[in-house]
Design a protein around this motif. Structure first.
Motif, PDB file in Angstrom:
ATOM      1  N   GLY A   1       0.794  -1.211   0.000  1.00  0.00           N
ATOM      2  CA  GLY A   1       0.000   0.000   0.000  1.00  0.00           C
ATOM      3  C   GLY A   1       0.829   1.265   0.000  1.00  0.00           C
ATOM      4  N   VAL A   2       0.142   2.391  -0.107  1.00  0.00           N
ATOM      5  CA  VAL A   2       0.802   3.687  -0.214  1.00  0.00           C
ATOM      6  C   VAL A   2       0.281   4.683   0.818  1.00  0.00           C
ATOM      7  CG1 VAL A   2       1.447   3.438  -2.638  1.00  0.00           C
ATOM      8  CG2 VAL A   2      -0.827   4.328  -2.063  1.00  0.00           C
ATOM      9  N   GLY A   3      -0.429   4.198   1.815  1.00  0.00           N
ATOM     10  CA  GLY A   3      -0.831   5.057   2.919  1.00  0.00           C
ATOM     11  C   GLY A   3      -2.167   5.742   2.790  1.00  0.00           C
ATOM     12  N   GLY A   4      -2.918   5.425   1.740  1.00  0.00           N
ATOM     13  CA  GLY A   4      -4.217   6.059   1.583  1.00  0.00           C
ATOM     14  C   GLY A   4      -4.665   6.097   0.144  1.00  0.00           C
ATOM     15  N   GLU A   5      -5.753   6.810  -0.105  1.00  0.00           N
ATOM     16  CA  GLU A   5      -6.298   6.907  -1.460  1.00  0.00           C
ATOM     17  C   GLU A   5      -5.415   7.799  -2.337  1.00  0.00           C
ATOM     18  OE1 GLU A   5     -11.009   6.259  -1.399  1.00  0.00           O
ATOM     19  OE2 GLU A   5     -10.376   8.156  -0.504  1.00  0.00           O
ATOM     20  N   VAL A   6      -5.332   7.428  -3.598  1.00  0.00           N
ATOM     21  CA  VAL A   6      -4.416   8.072  -4.538  1.00  0.00           C
ATOM     22  C   VAL A   6      -5.194   8.947  -5.519  1.00  0.00           C
ATOM     23  CG1 VAL A   6      -2.697   7.667  -6.346  1.00  0.00           C
ATOM     24  CG2 VAL A   6      -2.786   6.177  -4.329  1.00  0.00           C
ATOM     25  N   ASP A   7      -4.693  10.168  -5.706  1.00  0.00           N
ATOM     26  CA  ASP A   7      -5.325  11.114  -6.626  1.00  0.00           C
ATOM     27  C   ASP A   7      -4.692  11.125  -8.011  1.00  0.00           C
ATOM     28  OD1 ASP A   7      -7.180  12.466  -4.715  1.00  0.00           O
ATOM     29  OD2 ASP A   7      -5.293  12.964  -3.719  1.00  0.00           O
ATOM     30  N   LEU A   8      -3.419  10.761  -8.101  1.00  0.00           N
ATOM     31  CA  LEU A   8      -2.713  10.825  -9.383  1.00  0.00           C
ATOM     32  C   LEU A   8      -1.594   9.799  -9.391  1.00  0.00           C
ATOM     33  CD1 LEU A   8      -1.725  14.025 -11.336  1.00  0.00           C
ATOM     34  CD2 LEU A   8      -0.043  12.207 -11.046  1.00  0.00           C
TER      35      LEU A   8
ATOM     36  N   LEU B   1      -1.602  -3.085  -8.995  1.00  0.00           N
ATOM     37  CA  LEU B   1      -1.317  -2.982  -7.564  1.00  0.00           C
ATOM     38  C   LEU B   1      -1.990  -1.758  -6.951  1.00  0.00           C
ATOM     39  CD1 LEU B   1       2.477  -3.799  -6.986  1.00  0.00           C
ATOM     40  CD2 LEU B   1       0.507  -5.066  -6.124  1.00  0.00           C
ATOM     41  N   LEU B   2      -2.036  -0.674  -7.731  1.00  0.00           N
ATOM     42  CA  LEU B   2      -2.534   0.592  -7.207  1.00  0.00           C
ATOM     43  C   LEU B   2      -4.044   0.749  -7.325  1.00  0.00           C
ATOM     44  CD1 LEU B   2       0.240   2.953  -8.628  1.00  0.00           C
ATOM     45  CD2 LEU B   2      -0.011   2.164  -6.267  1.00  0.00           C
ATOM     46  N   GLU B   3      -4.668  -0.013  -8.200  1.00  0.00           N
ATOM     47  CA  GLU B   3      -6.096   0.186  -8.463  1.00  0.00           C
ATOM     48  C   GLU B   3      -6.963   0.134  -7.206  1.00  0.00           C
ATOM     49  OE1 GLU B   3      -6.849  -0.981 -13.122  1.00  0.00           O
ATOM     50  OE2 GLU B   3      -6.946  -2.589 -11.631  1.00  0.00           O
ATOM     51  N   PRO B   4      -6.710  -0.731  -6.238  1.00  0.00           N
ATOM     52  CA  PRO B   4      -7.553  -0.717  -5.033  1.00  0.00           C
ATOM     53  C   PRO B   4      -7.450   0.577  -4.238  1.00  0.00           C
ATOM     54  CG  PRO B   4      -6.350  -2.792  -5.202  1.00  0.00           C
ATOM     55  CD  PRO B   4      -5.763  -1.866  -6.221  1.00  0.00           C
ATOM     56  N   HIS B   5      -6.410   1.374  -4.513  1.00  0.00           N
ATOM     57  CA  HIS B   5      -6.192   2.604  -3.757  1.00  0.00           C
ATOM     58  C   HIS B   5      -6.589   3.867  -4.540  1.00  0.00           C
ATOM     59  CE1 HIS B   5      -3.939  -0.031  -1.109  1.00  0.00           C
ATOM     60  NE2 HIS B   5      -3.186  -0.397  -2.138  1.00  0.00           N
ATOM     61  N   LEU B   6      -7.037   3.701  -5.795  1.00  0.00           N
ATOM     62  CA  LEU B   6      -7.360   4.873  -6.601  1.00  0.00           C
ATOM     63  C   LEU B   6      -8.665   5.507  -6.143  1.00  0.00           C
ATOM     64  CD1 LEU B   6      -6.497   3.713 -10.243  1.00  0.00           C
ATOM     65  CD2 LEU B   6      -5.071   5.018  -8.651  1.00  0.00           C
ATOM     66  N   ARG B   7      -8.619   6.797  -5.946  1.00  0.00           N
ATOM     67  CA  ARG B   7      -9.826   7.549  -5.627  1.00  0.00           C
ATOM     68  C   ARG B   7     -10.632   7.741  -6.915  1.00  0.00           C
ATOM     69  NH1 ARG B   7     -10.305  10.930  -1.254  1.00  0.00           N
ATOM     70  NH2 ARG B   7      -8.039  11.062  -1.033  1.00  0.00           N
TER      71      ARG B   7
ATOM     72  N   GLY C   1       4.135   8.591 -27.138  1.00  0.00           N
ATOM     73  CA  GLY C   1       3.146   7.646 -26.647  1.00  0.00           C
ATOM     74  C   GLY C   1       2.586   7.995 -25.289  1.00  0.00           C
ATOM     75  N   ASN C   2       2.397   9.280 -25.002  1.00  0.00           N
ATOM     76  CA  ASN C   2       1.886   9.687 -23.697  1.00  0.00           C
ATOM     77  C   ASN C   2       0.370   9.520 -23.643  1.00  0.00           C
ATOM     78  OD1 ASN C   2       4.478  10.438 -22.829  1.00  0.00           O
ATOM     79  ND2 ASN C   2       4.299  12.413 -23.864  1.00  0.00           N
ATOM     80  N   GLU C   3      -0.092   8.910 -22.564  1.00  0.00           N
ATOM     81  CA  GLU C   3      -1.506   8.566 -22.421  1.00  0.00           C
ATOM     82  C   GLU C   3      -1.997   9.019 -21.048  1.00  0.00           C
ATOM     83  OE1 GLU C   3      -4.633   5.824 -24.280  1.00  0.00           O
ATOM     84  OE2 GLU C   3      -2.742   6.654 -24.999  1.00  0.00           O
ATOM     85  N   MET C   4      -3.193   9.622 -21.009  1.00  0.00           N
ATOM     86  CA  MET C   4      -3.792  10.018 -19.736  1.00  0.00           C
ATOM     87  C   MET C   4      -5.154   9.363 -19.592  1.00  0.00           C
ATOM     88  SD  MET C   4      -4.369  13.733 -17.946  1.00  0.00           S
ATOM     89  CE  MET C   4      -5.663  14.318 -19.051  1.00  0.00           C
ATOM     90  N   SER C   5      -5.380   8.791 -18.428  1.00  0.00           N
ATOM     91  CA  SER C   5      -6.636   8.115 -18.152  1.00  0.00           C
ATOM     92  C   SER C   5      -7.231   8.657 -16.854  1.00  0.00           C
ATOM     93  CB  SER C   5      -6.425   6.603 -18.018  1.00  0.00           C
ATOM     94  OG  SER C   5      -5.701   6.091 -19.117  1.00  0.00           O
ATOM     95  N   VAL C   6      -8.554   8.613 -16.770  1.00  0.00           N
ATOM     96  CA  VAL C   6      -9.224   8.970 -15.515  1.00  0.00           C
ATOM     97  C   VAL C   6      -9.944   7.731 -15.013  1.00  0.00           C
ATOM     98  CG1 VAL C   6     -11.270   9.845 -16.717  1.00  0.00           C
ATOM     99  CG2 VAL C   6     -10.798  10.565 -14.365  1.00  0.00           C
ATOM    100  N   PHE C   7      -9.783   7.468 -13.731  1.00  0.00           N
ATOM    101  CA  PHE C   7     -10.436   6.314 -13.102  1.00  0.00           C
ATOM    102  C   PHE C   7     -11.839   6.732 -12.720  1.00  0.00           C
ATOM    103  CE2 PHE C   7     -10.987   3.421  -9.344  1.00  0.00           C
ATOM    104  CZ  PHE C   7     -10.911   2.237 -10.035  1.00  0.00           C
ATOM    105  N   THR C   8     -12.846   6.047 -13.270  1.00  0.00           N
ATOM    106  CA  THR C   8     -14.217   6.508 -13.153  1.00  0.00           C
ATOM    107  C   THR C   8     -15.018   5.795 -12.078  1.00  0.00           C
ATOM    108  OG1 THR C   8     -14.917   4.940 -14.866  1.00  0.00           O
ATOM    109  CG2 THR C   8     -14.285   7.160 -15.580  1.00  0.00           C
ATOM    110  N   ARG C   9     -14.431   4.818 -11.438  1.00  0.00           N
ATOM    111  CA  ARG C   9     -15.208   4.053 -10.447  1.00  0.00           C
ATOM    112  C   ARG C   9     -15.176   4.715  -9.077  1.00  0.00           C
ATOM    113  NH1 ARG C   9     -13.452  -2.141 -12.105  1.00  0.00           N
ATOM    114  NH2 ARG C   9     -14.589  -2.169 -14.073  1.00  0.00           N
TER     115      ARG C   9
END
Length: 230
Positions: free
Chosen positions: A153-160, A176-182, A222-230
């Motif tokens: 883990g990384v200590g909390g919810e992740v913004d970026l 690994l990080l998806e469970p922590h994504l805000r 090849g730069n890509e930006m995504s937003v987590f919608t869940r």
């Protein structure tokens, strides 16, 4: 408040970009003429990484392989716009992108940046650069294999999230990080090149909880930006 253009941050970044242009000049010339990776294609590099990414990456222990000044400013803007309080970076190197992201946290009132670096020598240099920029207290540099250093883990919810390390690890690190994504978290991948089909296929599939766009600058990177919608 914008500390990117003020000392000490601006002075440190100017120095690092100058150092990087010298350290990486030969490598980028090899990229340009197609001789990098022993003349092998990027697809072949990904195959090598899949077998032994640690040794492949260590071939570039002396290279910065850093984001450009333009991309650094983009990272800063994204972090400020997201009002990020917790950021995770995969691939610290000498700390150029780390400084841009940590500056955004500082200017936004504080937060925490967890960044990962396989090479201990690079991590030491990054720490020194962060201290020179007055940002070290915002950053947790984790040295070693990101699949291990991020596992607990990384200590909390992740913004970026910034993905800028071994290409073949983009998807495993993201998983690994998806469970922590805000909800609404940004995931920015530098050099998410087309052969990285697993990663790109994942974030481009709406069923996986992302909306994504290829960034329209620095063509060919090849730069890509995504937003987590869940």
């Amino acid at each position: 408040m914008d500390s990117l253009t003020a000392a000490p941050v601006s002075d440190v970044l100017t120095r690092l970009f100058d150092e990087a242009s010298v350290a990486d000049r030969k490598l980028y010339e090899e990229f340009a003429d197609g001789s990098a990776f022993g003349g092998e294609s990027v697809s072949r590099l990904l195959e090598q990484e899949a077998k032994d990414y640690k040794n492949v990456y260590r071939n570039y222990a002396g290279n910065f392989l850093n984001v450009s000044a333009e991309f650094g400013r983009f990272l800063y803007v994204c972090a400020r716009a997201r009002q990020a309080k917790r950021i995770v970076e995969f691939g610290t190197s000498f700390g150029v992108s780390t400084i841009h992201l940590a500056t955004a946290l500082n200017d936004g009132g504080g937060g925490r940046l967890v960044t990962t670096e396989l090479e201990a020598s690079k991590a030491r240099r990054a720490q020194e650069n962060l201290e020179a920029a007055g940002l070290a207290d915002l950053v947790d540099i984790r040295v070693g294999d990101a699949l291990e250093t991020l596992r607990d883990g990384v200590g909390g919810e992740v913004d970026l999230v910034l993905l800028d390390g071994a290409f073949s690890l983009y998807l495993p690190v993201l998983r690994l990080l998806e469970p922590h994504l805000r909800p609404g978290a940004l995931v920015i991948a530098e050099n998410a090149i087309e052969p990285s089909t697993d990663y790109l296929g994942h974030v481009r599939d709406p069923d996986n909880g992302y909306r994504t766009v290829s960034l329209p600058f620095e063509e060919g990177r090849g730069n890509e930006m995504s937003v987590f919608t869940r």
